[in-house]
Write an enzyme that holds these catalytic residues in place. Structure first.
Site, short mmCIF file in Angstrom:
data_model
loop_
_atom_site.label_atom_id
_atom_site.label_comp_id
_atom_site.label_asym_id
_atom_site.label_seq_id
_atom_site.Cartn_x
_atom_site.Cartn_y
_atom_site.Cartn_z
N GLU A 59 -42.23 50.77 -9.56
CA GLU A 59 -41.46 51.95 -9.23
C GLU A 59 -39.98 51.68 -9.45
OE1 GLU A 59 -44.20 53.55 -5.49
OE2 GLU A 59 -42.24 52.63 -5.11
N HIS A 84 -45.28 57.22 0.86
CA HIS A 84 -44.14 57.24 1.77
C HIS A 84 -44.57 57.71 3.15
CE1 HIS A 84 -40.04 57.10 3.17
NE2 HIS A 84 -39.66 56.67 1.99
N HIS A 138 -41.04 47.70 -6.19
CA HIS A 138 -39.93 48.61 -6.45
C HIS A 138 -38.65 47.79 -6.51
CE1 HIS A 138 -38.01 52.80 -5.57
NE2 HIS A 138 -37.20 52.05 -6.27
#
Length: 240
Positions: free
Chosen positions: A70, A190, A43
């Protein structure tokens, strides 16, 4: 089978703290694959405080499993992913200075932007996933926007797991069904960890992939990354 993708951002955070190449992010990614990871997630954020754009370019020829990138689809981010052409791009509504992802997209409010972005990814042969909450209307909007998958934001589940795990997982079970009915694959990520992952995976009727980084690295400090990857893989080998 639910695939396990390892987010290696925190490895880059540790490397960046000393300004050298230890730990080696590229080697860590290939070692994770050798130990059983079925994907590598990164990410890159605008400030490059962990994974750098240059890391992404170096990782592309090395990652032999699924490469998932991401991020917020800024012009710079889109230039990167269209150059790298990973197997999957997960679109996340992060503000530039946010510490970590803290919500899913309001897909209806950003429908044209997301639709155009998904089309650009499809034109490059990239699977598009949109980061969302469990709201049915939002998931259906993601399908209309052309997404291939949604990634369900699982912090609310993790936060409530110890208090009432059945109540915590219930919205995600329904979201999984809604996504499947809309023709979408289902990813999740998450705050999933070894304590809550097996229950989550056992309850969701449809779950293609989980992306986990922070918890994996924390566990690896005590158990070692090879043992941790095997433990997470085992947690995903559940009977629905």
């Amino acid at each position: 089978m639910t695939y396990l993708s390892i987010n290696i951002n925190k490895v880059a955070t540790l490397r960046n703290a000393r300004g050298e190449n230890n730990p080696d992010v590229q080697k860590f990614a290939t070692d994770c694959e050798a130990f059983g990871a079925q994907g590598i997630t990164v990410h890159p954020r605008p400030d490059e405080r962990h994974i750098r754009y240059a890391d992404v370019l170096r990782l592309k020829p090395l990652v032999k499993t699924e490469f998932n990138i991401e991020g917020y689809p800024s012009p710079r981010f889109m230039d990167l992913v269209l150059r790298v052409r990973p197997e999957q791009v997960t679109l996340v509504p992060d503000a530039p200075g946010v510490l970590t992802s803290d919500s899913g997209w309001d897909v209806e409010a950003n429908f044209d932007f997301l639709s155009e972005t998904v089309q650009r990814l499809h034109d490059a042969g990239i699977r598009a996933s949109i980061f969302t909450g469990t709201d049915a209307a939002t998931i259906k909007a993601a399908a209309r926007a052309g997404a291939d998958r949604v990634e369900l934001y699982t912090k609310p589940y993790a936060d409530n797991y110890e208090h009432d795990r059945e109540a915590a997982v219930a919205p995600f079970v329904e979201a999984s069904r809604t996504a499947h009915r809309a023709g979408l694959g289902v990813n999740a990520g998450h705050d999933l960890n070894l304590s809550n992952l097996e229950f989550f995976a056992s309850r969701l009727p449809y779950l293609n992939e989980v992306s986990i980084g922070h918890a994996v690295i924390c566990d690896a400090l005590y158990l070692g990354i090879e043992s941790v990857i095997k433990a997470y893989r085992k947690a995903l080998e559940v009977t629905k």
